[in-house]
Design a protein around this motif. Structure first.
Motif, PDB file in Angstrom:
ATOM      1  N   GLN A  29      52.554 -39.677 -14.640  1.00  0.00           N
ATOM      2  CA  GLN A  29      52.908 -39.581 -12.796  1.00  0.00           C
ATOM      3  C   GLN A  29      50.445 -39.615 -12.308  1.00  0.00           C
ATOM      4  O   GLN A  29      51.225 -39.387 -11.226  1.00  0.00           O
ATOM      5  N   SER A  30      50.013 -39.366 -13.177  1.00  0.00           N
ATOM      6  CA  SER A  30      48.395 -39.024 -12.376  1.00  0.00           C
ATOM      7  C   SER A  30      48.343 -40.604 -11.417  1.00  0.00           C
ATOM      8  O   SER A  30      48.201 -40.129  -9.803  1.00  0.00           O
ATOM      9  N   ALA A  31      48.674 -41.647 -10.893  1.00  0.00           N
ATOM     10  CA  ALA A  31      48.780 -42.963 -10.437  1.00  0.00           C
ATOM     11  C   ALA A  31      49.722 -42.298  -9.320  1.00  0.00           C
ATOM     12  O   ALA A  31      49.055 -42.851  -8.287  1.00  0.00           O
ATOM     13  N   ALA A  32      51.146 -42.059  -9.880  1.00  0.00           N
ATOM     14  CA  ALA A  32      51.975 -42.619  -9.079  1.00  0.00           C
ATOM     15  C   ALA A  32      51.308 -40.794  -7.575  1.00  0.00           C
ATOM     16  O   ALA A  32      51.536 -41.073  -6.923  1.00  0.00           O
ATOM     17  N   LEU A  33      50.378 -39.848  -8.660  1.00  0.00           N
ATOM     18  CA  LEU A  33      50.615 -38.742  -7.608  1.00  0.00           C
ATOM     19  C   LEU A  33      49.533 -39.405  -6.484  1.00  0.00           C
ATOM     20  O   LEU A  33      49.204 -38.508  -5.266  1.00  0.00           O
ATOM     21  N   CYS A  34      48.528 -39.455  -7.487  1.00  0.00           N
ATOM     22  CA  CYS A  34      47.188 -40.194  -6.673  1.00  0.00           C
ATOM     23  C   CYS A  34      47.892 -40.893  -5.623  1.00  0.00           C
ATOM     24  O   CYS A  34      47.091 -40.669  -4.300  1.00  0.00           O
ATOM     25  N   ARG A  35      48.558 -41.825  -5.505  1.00  0.00           N
ATOM     26  CA  ARG A  35      49.187 -43.091  -4.445  1.00  0.00           C
ATOM     27  C   ARG A  35      49.494 -41.985  -3.107  1.00  0.00           C
ATOM     28  O   ARG A  35      49.517 -42.148  -2.042  1.00  0.00           O
ATOM     29  N   TYR A  36      49.856 -41.233  -3.512  1.00  0.00           N
ATOM     30  CA  TYR A  36      51.407 -40.145  -2.695  1.00  0.00           C
ATOM     31  C   TYR A  36      50.376 -39.333  -2.070  1.00  0.00           C
ATOM     32  O   TYR A  36      50.287 -39.014  -0.734  1.00  0.00           O
ATOM     33  N   LEU A  37      49.340 -38.869  -2.578  1.00  0.00           N
ATOM     34  CA  LEU A  37      48.451 -37.813  -1.636  1.00  0.00           C
ATOM     35  C   LEU A  37      47.790 -38.858  -0.572  1.00  0.00           C
ATOM     36  O   LEU A  37      47.381 -38.546   0.448  1.00  0.00           O
ATOM     37  N   ARG A  38      47.732 -39.965  -0.939  1.00  0.00           N
ATOM     38  CA  ARG A  38      46.635 -41.157  -0.493  1.00  0.00           C
ATOM     39  C   ARG A  38      47.082 -41.453   0.694  1.00  0.00           C
ATOM     40  O   ARG A  38      46.248 -41.651   1.724  1.00  0.00           O
ATOM     41  N   ARG A  39      48.230 -41.439  -0.168  1.00  0.00           N
ATOM     42  CA  ARG A  39      49.923 -41.726   1.284  1.00  0.00           C
ATOM     43  C   ARG A  39      49.949 -41.522   2.617  1.00  0.00           C
ATOM     44  O   ARG A  39      49.726 -41.067   3.714  1.00  0.00           O
ATOM     45  N   ASN A  72      61.316 -28.842 -13.562  1.00  0.00           N
ATOM     46  CA  ASN A  72      61.068 -29.795 -13.106  1.00  0.00           C
ATOM     47  C   ASN A  72      59.535 -30.611 -13.019  1.00  0.00           C
ATOM     48  O   ASN A  72      58.976 -29.699 -12.075  1.00  0.00           O
ATOM     49  N   PRO A  73      58.408 -30.499 -13.841  1.00  0.00           N
ATOM     50  CA  PRO A  73      57.730 -30.732 -14.515  1.00  0.00           C
ATOM     51  C   PRO A  73      56.740 -31.509 -13.158  1.00  0.00           C
ATOM     52  O   PRO A  73      55.605 -31.140 -12.535  1.00  0.00           O
ATOM     53  N   ARG A  74      57.329 -32.950 -13.221  1.00  0.00           N
ATOM     54  CA  ARG A  74      56.710 -33.241 -11.586  1.00  0.00           C
ATOM     55  C   ARG A  74      56.895 -32.876  -9.981  1.00  0.00           C
ATOM     56  O   ARG A  74      55.920 -32.727  -9.764  1.00  0.00           O
ATOM     57  N   ALA A  75      57.718 -32.379 -10.660  1.00  0.00           N
ATOM     58  CA  ALA A  75      58.187 -32.134  -8.334  1.00  0.00           C
ATOM     59  C   ALA A  75      56.847 -30.042  -8.716  1.00  0.00           C
ATOM     60  O   ALA A  75      56.805 -30.252  -7.837  1.00  0.00           O
ATOM     61  N   PHE A  76      57.044 -30.164  -9.548  1.00  0.00           N
ATOM     62  CA  PHE A  76      56.182 -29.028  -9.549  1.00  0.00           C
ATOM     63  C   PHE A  76      54.512 -29.321  -9.670  1.00  0.00           C
ATOM     64  O   PHE A  76      53.600 -28.943  -8.814  1.00  0.00           O
ATOM     65  N   LEU A  77      54.133 -30.191 -10.041  1.00  0.00           N
ATOM     66  CA  LEU A  77      52.909 -31.190  -9.604  1.00  0.00           C
ATOM     67  C   LEU A  77      52.952 -31.485  -8.407  1.00  0.00           C
ATOM     68  O   LEU A  77      51.228 -30.848  -8.128  1.00  0.00           O
ATOM     69  N   TYR A  78      54.120 -32.638  -7.855  1.00  0.00           N
ATOM     70  CA  TYR A  78      53.268 -32.961  -6.619  1.00  0.00           C
ATOM     71  C   TYR A  78      53.226 -31.618  -5.360  1.00  0.00           C
ATOM     72  O   TYR A  78      52.695 -31.355  -4.765  1.00  0.00           O
ATOM     73  N   ARG A  79      54.096 -30.307  -5.851  1.00  0.00           N
ATOM     74  CA  ARG A  79      53.833 -29.495  -5.253  1.00  0.00           C
ATOM     75  C   ARG A  79      52.691 -28.784  -4.954  1.00  0.00           C
ATOM     76  O   ARG A  79      51.601 -28.421  -4.169  1.00  0.00           O
ATOM     77  N   THR A  80      52.413 -28.417  -6.255  1.00  0.00           N
ATOM     78  CA  THR A  80      51.345 -28.064  -6.538  1.00  0.00           C
ATOM     79  C   THR A  80      49.507 -28.847  -6.136  1.00  0.00           C
ATOM     80  O   THR A  80      49.516 -28.010  -5.431  1.00  0.00           O
ATOM     81  N   ALA A  81      50.113 -29.876  -6.297  1.00  0.00           N
ATOM     82  CA  ALA A  81      48.879 -30.684  -5.740  1.00  0.00           C
ATOM     83  C   ALA A  81      48.822 -30.401  -3.599  1.00  0.00           C
ATOM     84  O   ALA A  81      47.418 -30.407  -3.930  1.00  0.00           O
TER      85      ALA A  81
END
Length: 193
Positions: A29-39, A72-81
């Protein structure tokens, strides 16, 4: 005789390795999360990579009991970010506003001398005296335009006159006030501000 390891000082705690599930989640998820935040938020500041790392750090720091109930750890990460990023942006906005206000106050405080305060008070008194002596309709038009921020059309509508009539009253009022201020400054030798 002492062991050679005793002279090295107190023993450092062993560095604990992150759990496998966290390492796996990071790789997935790290690269995808970075792309999401940048976009969604742009390149920064804060940097999307920094926000992503902080989100993973927050997840890793949670007690095992809390991690066990995260569905859902992925959703937790995205919300936290997103929360981290928004919080940092709010802090930056507050700091920026504070810096601008401080700069403005420093500038105005250096310009706010006792002489300037007295001059401004005198000018205000002159303007008030001129306003009191004006015909009622002229004064009302001027006050509605300058202090109520009404357009000439709105003033005309409220007072039953054309917009040009309202504008004429306001212009005459301003001319009278400026003339009185200029006459006062000629007498005193001080230019109005």
């Amino acid at each position: 005789m002492a062991d050679s390891n005793d002279s090295a000082g107190p023993e450092q705690p062993a560095r604990q390795q992150p759990p496998r599930w966290l390492i796996s989640l990071y790789h997935e998820q790290s690269a995808a999360l970075c792309r999401y935040l940048r976009r969604k938020y742009g390149a920064g500041p804060p940097e999307p990579e920094d926000v992503m790392h902080e989100a993973f750090s927050r997840l890793a720091a949670l007690p095992d009991e809390t991690i066990a109930i995260i569905e859902n750890p992925r959703a937790f990460l995205y919300r936290t970010a997103e929360n981290l990023l928004n919080s940092e942006r709010r802090k930056r906005a507050v700091r920026s506003a504070h810096a601008a206000e401080t700069k403005y106050l420093e500038k105005t405080s250096s310009e706010c001398t006792p002489e300037r305060v007295i001059l401004a008070r005198d000018q205000l008194n002159i303007a008030e005296a001129v306003l009191r002596e004006m015909p009622d309709m002229r004064r009302r038009c001027f006050l509605m335009h300058r202090f109520d921020d009404l357009s000439f059309s709105e003033i005309g509508r409220r007072l039953g006159m054309t917009p040009n009539g309202a504008k004429g009253h306001v212009m005459r009022a301003m001319t009278e006030i400026v003339s009185a201020l200029e006459a006062s400054s000629r007498r005193s030798g001080i230019k109005p501000e």
